[in-house]
Design a protein around this motif. Structure first.
Motif, PDB file in Angstrom:
ATOM      1  N   ILE A 389      -5.030 -13.456 -15.402  1.00  0.00           N
ATOM      2  CA  ILE A 389      -4.807 -14.014 -16.987  1.00  0.00           C
ATOM      3  C   ILE A 389      -3.664 -14.836 -16.873  1.00  0.00           C
ATOM      4  O   ILE A 389      -2.723 -14.714 -16.348  1.00  0.00           O
ATOM      5  N   GLY A 390      -3.610 -15.649 -18.208  1.00  0.00           N
ATOM      6  CA  GLY A 390      -2.379 -16.562 -18.475  1.00  0.00           C
ATOM      7  C   GLY A 390      -1.274 -15.835 -18.969  1.00  0.00           C
ATOM      8  O   GLY A 390      -1.248 -14.612 -19.561  1.00  0.00           O
ATOM      9  N   ARG A 391      -0.218 -16.584 -18.830  1.00  0.00           N
ATOM     10  CA  ARG A 391       0.965 -16.066 -19.511  1.00  0.00           C
ATOM     11  C   ARG A 391       0.818 -15.854 -20.989  1.00  0.00           C
ATOM     12  O   ARG A 391       1.343 -15.003 -21.463  1.00  0.00           O
ATOM     13  N   LYS A 392       0.297 -16.842 -21.596  1.00  0.00           N
ATOM     14  CA  LYS A 392       0.248 -16.922 -23.171  1.00  0.00           C
ATOM     15  C   LYS A 392      -0.401 -15.602 -23.355  1.00  0.00           C
ATOM     16  O   LYS A 392      -0.285 -14.939 -24.452  1.00  0.00           O
ATOM     17  N   SER A 393      -1.674 -15.362 -23.001  1.00  0.00           N
ATOM     18  CA  SER A 393      -2.597 -14.249 -23.095  1.00  0.00           C
ATOM     19  C   SER A 393      -1.800 -12.959 -22.937  1.00  0.00           C
ATOM     20  O   SER A 393      -2.009 -12.179 -23.675  1.00  0.00           O
ATOM     21  N   PHE A 394      -1.199 -12.803 -21.739  1.00  0.00           N
ATOM     22  CA  PHE A 394      -0.649 -11.469 -21.702  1.00  0.00           C
ATOM     23  C   PHE A 394       0.602 -11.239 -22.438  1.00  0.00           C
ATOM     24  O   PHE A 394       0.549 -10.159 -23.086  1.00  0.00           O
ATOM     25  N   LEU A 440       9.410 -15.516 -17.220  1.00  0.00           N
ATOM     26  CA  LEU A 440       8.723 -16.597 -16.426  1.00  0.00           C
ATOM     27  C   LEU A 440       8.057 -17.578 -17.550  1.00  0.00           C
ATOM     28  O   LEU A 440       8.121 -18.816 -17.247  1.00  0.00           O
ATOM     29  N   TYR A 441       7.608 -17.189 -18.353  1.00  0.00           N
ATOM     30  CA  TYR A 441       6.681 -18.099 -19.554  1.00  0.00           C
ATOM     31  C   TYR A 441       7.872 -18.930 -19.938  1.00  0.00           C
ATOM     32  O   TYR A 441       7.664 -20.204 -19.998  1.00  0.00           O
ATOM     33  N   CYS A 442       9.141 -18.542 -20.190  1.00  0.00           N
ATOM     34  CA  CYS A 442      10.144 -19.421 -20.802  1.00  0.00           C
ATOM     35  C   CYS A 442      10.493 -20.319 -19.869  1.00  0.00           C
ATOM     36  O   CYS A 442      10.597 -21.419 -20.333  1.00  0.00           O
ATOM     37  N   ALA A 443      10.872 -19.970 -18.640  1.00  0.00           N
ATOM     38  CA  ALA A 443      11.091 -20.811 -17.568  1.00  0.00           C
ATOM     39  C   ALA A 443       9.993 -22.119 -17.252  1.00  0.00           C
ATOM     40  O   ALA A 443      10.354 -23.160 -17.030  1.00  0.00           O
ATOM     41  N   GLU A 444       8.773 -21.938 -17.351  1.00  0.00           N
ATOM     42  CA  GLU A 444       7.871 -22.837 -17.206  1.00  0.00           C
ATOM     43  C   GLU A 444       7.703 -23.582 -18.530  1.00  0.00           C
ATOM     44  O   GLU A 444       7.107 -24.664 -18.383  1.00  0.00           O
ATOM     45  N   LEU A 445       8.174 -23.348 -19.452  1.00  0.00           N
ATOM     46  CA  LEU A 445       8.121 -24.221 -20.967  1.00  0.00           C
ATOM     47  C   LEU A 445       8.911 -25.263 -20.881  1.00  0.00           C
ATOM     48  O   LEU A 445       8.840 -26.394 -21.520  1.00  0.00           O
ATOM     49  N   PHE A 446      10.060 -25.194 -20.397  1.00  0.00           N
ATOM     50  CA  PHE A 446      11.225 -26.111 -20.455  1.00  0.00           C
ATOM     51  C   PHE A 446      11.443 -27.115 -19.344  1.00  0.00           C
ATOM     52  O   PHE A 446      11.075 -26.828 -18.131  1.00  0.00           O
ATOM     53  N   PRO A 447      11.750 -28.537 -19.625  1.00  0.00           N
ATOM     54  CA  PRO A 447      11.867 -29.345 -18.543  1.00  0.00           C
ATOM     55  C   PRO A 447      13.209 -29.031 -17.750  1.00  0.00           C
ATOM     56  O   PRO A 447      13.930 -28.325 -18.106  1.00  0.00           O
ATOM     57  N   THR A 448      13.207 -29.392 -16.590  1.00  0.00           N
ATOM     58  CA  THR A 448      13.926 -29.335 -15.631  1.00  0.00           C
ATOM     59  C   THR A 448      15.619 -29.267 -15.854  1.00  0.00           C
ATOM     60  O   THR A 448      16.199 -28.364 -15.769  1.00  0.00           O
ATOM     61  N   PRO A 449      16.148 -30.472 -16.752  1.00  0.00           N
ATOM     62  CA  PRO A 449      17.362 -30.495 -16.889  1.00  0.00           C
ATOM     63  C   PRO A 449      17.805 -29.360 -17.876  1.00  0.00           C
ATOM     64  O   PRO A 449      19.122 -29.106 -17.767  1.00  0.00           O
ATOM     65  N   ILE A 450      17.102 -28.812 -18.704  1.00  0.00           N
ATOM     66  CA  ILE A 450      17.460 -27.600 -19.611  1.00  0.00           C
ATOM     67  C   ILE A 450      17.023 -26.345 -19.427  1.00  0.00           C
ATOM     68  O   ILE A 450      17.091 -25.611 -20.011  1.00  0.00           O
ATOM     69  N   ARG A 451      16.123 -26.216 -18.071  1.00  0.00           N
ATOM     70  CA  ARG A 451      15.675 -24.933 -18.089  1.00  0.00           C
ATOM     71  C   ARG A 451      16.380 -23.571 -17.997  1.00  0.00           C
ATOM     72  O   ARG A 451      16.378 -22.839 -18.748  1.00  0.00           O
ATOM     73  N   THR A 452      17.389 -23.856 -17.021  1.00  0.00           N
ATOM     74  CA  THR A 452      18.274 -22.547 -16.810  1.00  0.00           C
ATOM     75  C   THR A 452      19.180 -22.366 -18.346  1.00  0.00           C
ATOM     76  O   THR A 452      19.185 -21.216 -18.588  1.00  0.00           O
ATOM     77  N   THR A 453      19.600 -23.374 -18.807  1.00  0.00           N
ATOM     78  CA  THR A 453      20.349 -22.977 -19.854  1.00  0.00           C
ATOM     79  C   THR A 453      19.608 -22.601 -21.254  1.00  0.00           C
ATOM     80  O   THR A 453      19.758 -21.811 -22.041  1.00  0.00           O
ATOM     81  N   ALA A 454      18.192 -23.204 -21.469  1.00  0.00           N
ATOM     82  CA  ALA A 454      17.354 -22.571 -22.398  1.00  0.00           C
ATOM     83  C   ALA A 454      16.862 -21.199 -22.094  1.00  0.00           C
ATOM     84  O   ALA A 454      17.162 -20.361 -22.984  1.00  0.00           O
ATOM     85  N   VAL A 455      16.702 -20.645 -20.805  1.00  0.00           N
ATOM     86  CA  VAL A 455      16.497 -19.248 -20.681  1.00  0.00           C
ATOM     87  C   VAL A 455      17.707 -18.491 -21.080  1.00  0.00           C
ATOM     88  O   VAL A 455      17.412 -17.406 -21.426  1.00  0.00           O
ATOM     89  N   GLY A 456      18.769 -19.085 -20.634  1.00  0.00           N
ATOM     90  CA  GLY A 456      20.266 -18.345 -20.959  1.00  0.00           C
ATOM     91  C   GLY A 456      20.438 -18.065 -22.631  1.00  0.00           C
ATOM     92  O   GLY A 456      20.594 -17.183 -22.869  1.00  0.00           O
ATOM     93  N   GLU A 503      -0.405 -22.821 -22.764  1.00  0.00           N
ATOM     94  CA  GLU A 503      -0.580 -22.197 -21.365  1.00  0.00           C
ATOM     95  C   GLU A 503       0.112 -22.861 -20.230  1.00  0.00           C
ATOM     96  O   GLU A 503       0.107 -23.995 -20.261  1.00  0.00           O
ATOM     97  N   THR A 504       0.863 -22.107 -19.539  1.00  0.00           N
ATOM     98  CA  THR A 504       1.662 -22.818 -18.622  1.00  0.00           C
ATOM     99  C   THR A 504       1.320 -22.480 -17.116  1.00  0.00           C
ATOM    100  O   THR A 504       1.797 -23.011 -16.178  1.00  0.00           O
ATOM    101  N   CYS A 505       0.132 -21.389 -16.789  1.00  0.00           N
ATOM    102  CA  CYS A 505       0.205 -20.668 -15.512  1.00  0.00           C
ATOM    103  C   CYS A 505      -0.305 -21.895 -14.306  1.00  0.00           C
ATOM    104  O   CYS A 505      -0.106 -21.473 -13.239  1.00  0.00           O
ATOM    105  N   LEU A 506      -1.153 -22.785 -14.792  1.00  0.00           N
ATOM    106  CA  LEU A 506      -1.567 -23.787 -13.869  1.00  0.00           C
ATOM    107  C   LEU A 506      -1.154 -25.241 -13.954  1.00  0.00           C
ATOM    108  O   LEU A 506      -1.482 -25.963 -13.513  1.00  0.00           O
ATOM    109  N   SER A 507      -0.103 -25.353 -14.900  1.00  0.00           N
ATOM    110  CA  SER A 507       0.454 -26.644 -15.279  1.00  0.00           C
ATOM    111  C   SER A 507       1.696 -26.854 -14.414  1.00  0.00           C
ATOM    112  O   SER A 507       2.391 -25.958 -13.861  1.00  0.00           O
ATOM    113  N   THR A 508       1.769 -28.314 -14.193  1.00  0.00           N
ATOM    114  CA  THR A 508       2.913 -28.337 -13.500  1.00  0.00           C
ATOM    115  C   THR A 508       4.398 -28.245 -14.258  1.00  0.00           C
ATOM    116  O   THR A 508       4.317 -28.626 -15.539  1.00  0.00           O
TER     117      THR A 508
END
Length: 560
Positions: A389-394, A440-456, A503-508
């Protein structure tokens, strides 16, 4: 030729990486039993006012010799009565025999075994001094928040290995200082630094593992590290049961730090960090050590070094300034606020249930053990179910389930204490599983330049939830159902807003703000995600290598 490619060519997940995983998992076990020690050293047993003249009061030890032959009526005259004229033992005041006025207690009688103590009984932290109890835990969590903020900076500046070692031994030293504290203020100070060191040790260990172990094996190592914390969590009720004095319990747990002295020689620096600092000779020396341990010949290392071409890093650094620049984008700020609320809610529920095990009724030691043990199947469920199942569903399902079982606790307790405990434990299982996925879900939602900072930032919101949790339990001493109803409300509120996320499980993975999908209410994704997942079996897997890299680690255990 990247550092990860070099490590893959000299063994990937060979003997060296497996031993490193073992040692880092072992190092996470003390995090579990040290963090949850406060459940028992801060336990508040049933208590009442001590009656001068009848029994020897701690605060009135110089008073008259107790006379236990006085009539029972004299005993009861000092204690307030309820409307039915039944004896009601007072916790904070007495009634005078002649004026019928309430007076402050001269001391307390605690319903606890004579050989068992807590800092509550030793410092009499009840009634007008009861506010110290949530303060201790809140300061510990504030220390964790500071540690989470500093650990990344320090590890980037001075290296993973020295920061890991300082955090490990500093953690044991600070918890040892808690055991020799002579006042509540000294104890509170020690708890703050213990929290900071605890997170420095745990977070740095996770980074160290992820930079040495190949991407495809990070799910296993991440889950094992979280499991190490759960094992330590399961040990503390056993230790607390056989070590009745709270100071002795701190001493024994802190002395286990001597077992980690060999780590000074066992743990190596991260090869990625060495390379990032231009320390190429040390990097290749470590690569040779890894290759030798994994059974790879030195000729292979020489061949790799010959092919090595140092590339200039042109990627944009992830920084606060980049983040704040991206906050002008509506989708970024909305998604960030949504995820911060989810992390905050999960943290309140997790620590609210974990810290309250001694107040649920029944045996507090068994309750704590069960609360720890339910985390093991929670992480197993994540590994098994998240593939289907997907991240959002879980996340949605685990939030709703946790809220239902938490909200039911005070109502089930009216009928059955055992049923209330079971409901609370199922709620904890659900929120533990949710914590393992939202990273995981949080890391997959944000664009690369701010991914780590957003998770922080989301992680910091979880620390705020951990600070709030002990005060919520403190309020529950007056209104017993309040903590559970608030947990119910927060989890359901978070679940509602999760419905608006994609949902982000199969998204780039999004590379820029424009790559982020628009937020809209989409209930169909919750129920139809299994059809999307099924496409993978048909060969339509559009998950690129970048996505695999970011979604492999299960690093939710850093919530400690």
């Amino acid at each position: 030729m990247s550092c990860e490619n070099v490590l893959k060519d000299v063994g990937g997940f060979g003997r060296y990486q497996k031993l490193l995983t073992f040692f880092l998992v072992v190092s996470s076990i003390p995090n579990g039993y040290l963090v949850l020690t406060i459940v028992f050293v801060g336990m508040t047993p049933p208590h009442r006012c001590c009656v001068p003249g009848i029994e020897e009061c701690l605060r009135n030890s110089s008073g008259p010799t107790p006379n236990y032959d006085l009539p029972k009526a004299t005993w009861e005259a000092h204690i307030p009565h309820d409307d039915n004229h039944r004896v009601k033992y007072s916790q904070c005041g007495m009634i005078s025999t002649d004026s019928n006025t309430t007076k402050q207690c001269n001391g307390w009688v605690f319903d606890i075994d004579s050989d068992r103590t807590t800092f509550v009984t030793e410092w009499e932290l009840v009634c007008d001094r009861s506010s110290y109890r949530p303060l201790f835990t809140a300061l510990f969590m504030a220390g964790v928040m500071c540690g989470s903020t500093l650990s990344g900076f320090l590890a980037d500046r001075f290296g993973r290995r020295p920061v890991f070692l300082v955090g490990t031994f500093g953690m044991f030293i600070c918890f040892g200082l808690c055991g020799i504290a002579t006042s509540p203020i000294m104890y509170a100070t020690a708890m703050f630094f213990a929290g900071a060191m605890n997170l420095v040790n745990y977070a740095t260990a996770f980074v160290l593992a992820s930079e040495v172990i190949s991407t495809s094996n990070r799910v296993i190592t991440g889950t094992l590290t979280i499991g190490g914390f759960a094992i330590g969590y399961m040990l503390i009720p056993l230790l607390a049961y056989f070590v009745p004095h709270w100071r002795t319990l701190y001493f024994i747990t802190s002395l286990t730090g001597f077992l980690f002295i060999p780590y000074i020689w066992i743990i190596d620096e991260s090869p990625s960090w060495l390379l990032s600092k231009g320390r190429c000779e040390e990097f290749w020396k470590l690569v040779r050590k890894i290759a030798k341990s994994n059974g790879v010949s030195e000729d292979k290392v020489d061949e790799l070094r010959a092919k090595w071409k140092k590339e200039e890093n042109t990627e944009n650094a992830e920084s606060w300034s980049v983040l704040f620049g991206n906050l002008k984008h509506g989708r970024v700020i909305t998604t960030l606020l949504n995820m911060c609320l989810t992390w905050f809610s999960c943290s309140v529920a997790y620590y609210g249930l974990s810290l309250n095990t001694s107040n649920l009724g029944g045996n507090p030691y068994i309750n704590c053990f069960v609360a720890a043990s339910v985390e093991i199947p929670a992480y197993a469920i994540v590994i098994l179910v998240l593939k289907k199942i997907g991240r959002k569903s879980f996340v949605f399902g685990s939030l709703v389930s946790s809220g239902v079982f938490c909200g039911a606790v005070p109502y089930i307790d009216i009928v059955s204490t055992e049923g209330a405990i079971a409901s609370a434990m199922i709620g904890k299982l659900c929120v533990s599983a949710c914590f393992a996925v939202i990273y995981l879900y949080c890391a997959e939602l944000f664009p690369t330049p701010i991914r780590t900072t957003a998770v922080g930032l989301c992680s910091m919101s979880a620390r705020l939830g951990a600070v709030v949790a002990p005060y919520l339990l403190y309020a529950g001493e007056t209104h017993t159902s309040l903590p559970y109803l608030i947990m119910f409300g927060l989890t359901f509120l978070s679940a509602f807003f999760i419905l608006w996320l994609p949902e982000t499980c199969l998204s780039t993975l999004p590379e820029s703000n424009n790559d982020m999908p628009r937020l809209k209410l989409n209930l169909k994704e919750i129920f139809k995600i299994h059809k999307i997942i099924d496409k993978r079996s048909e060969g339509n897997n559009d998950v690129n290598e970048d996505q695999k890299s970011i979604t492999e680690p299960l690093t939710a255990g850093i919530v400690v």
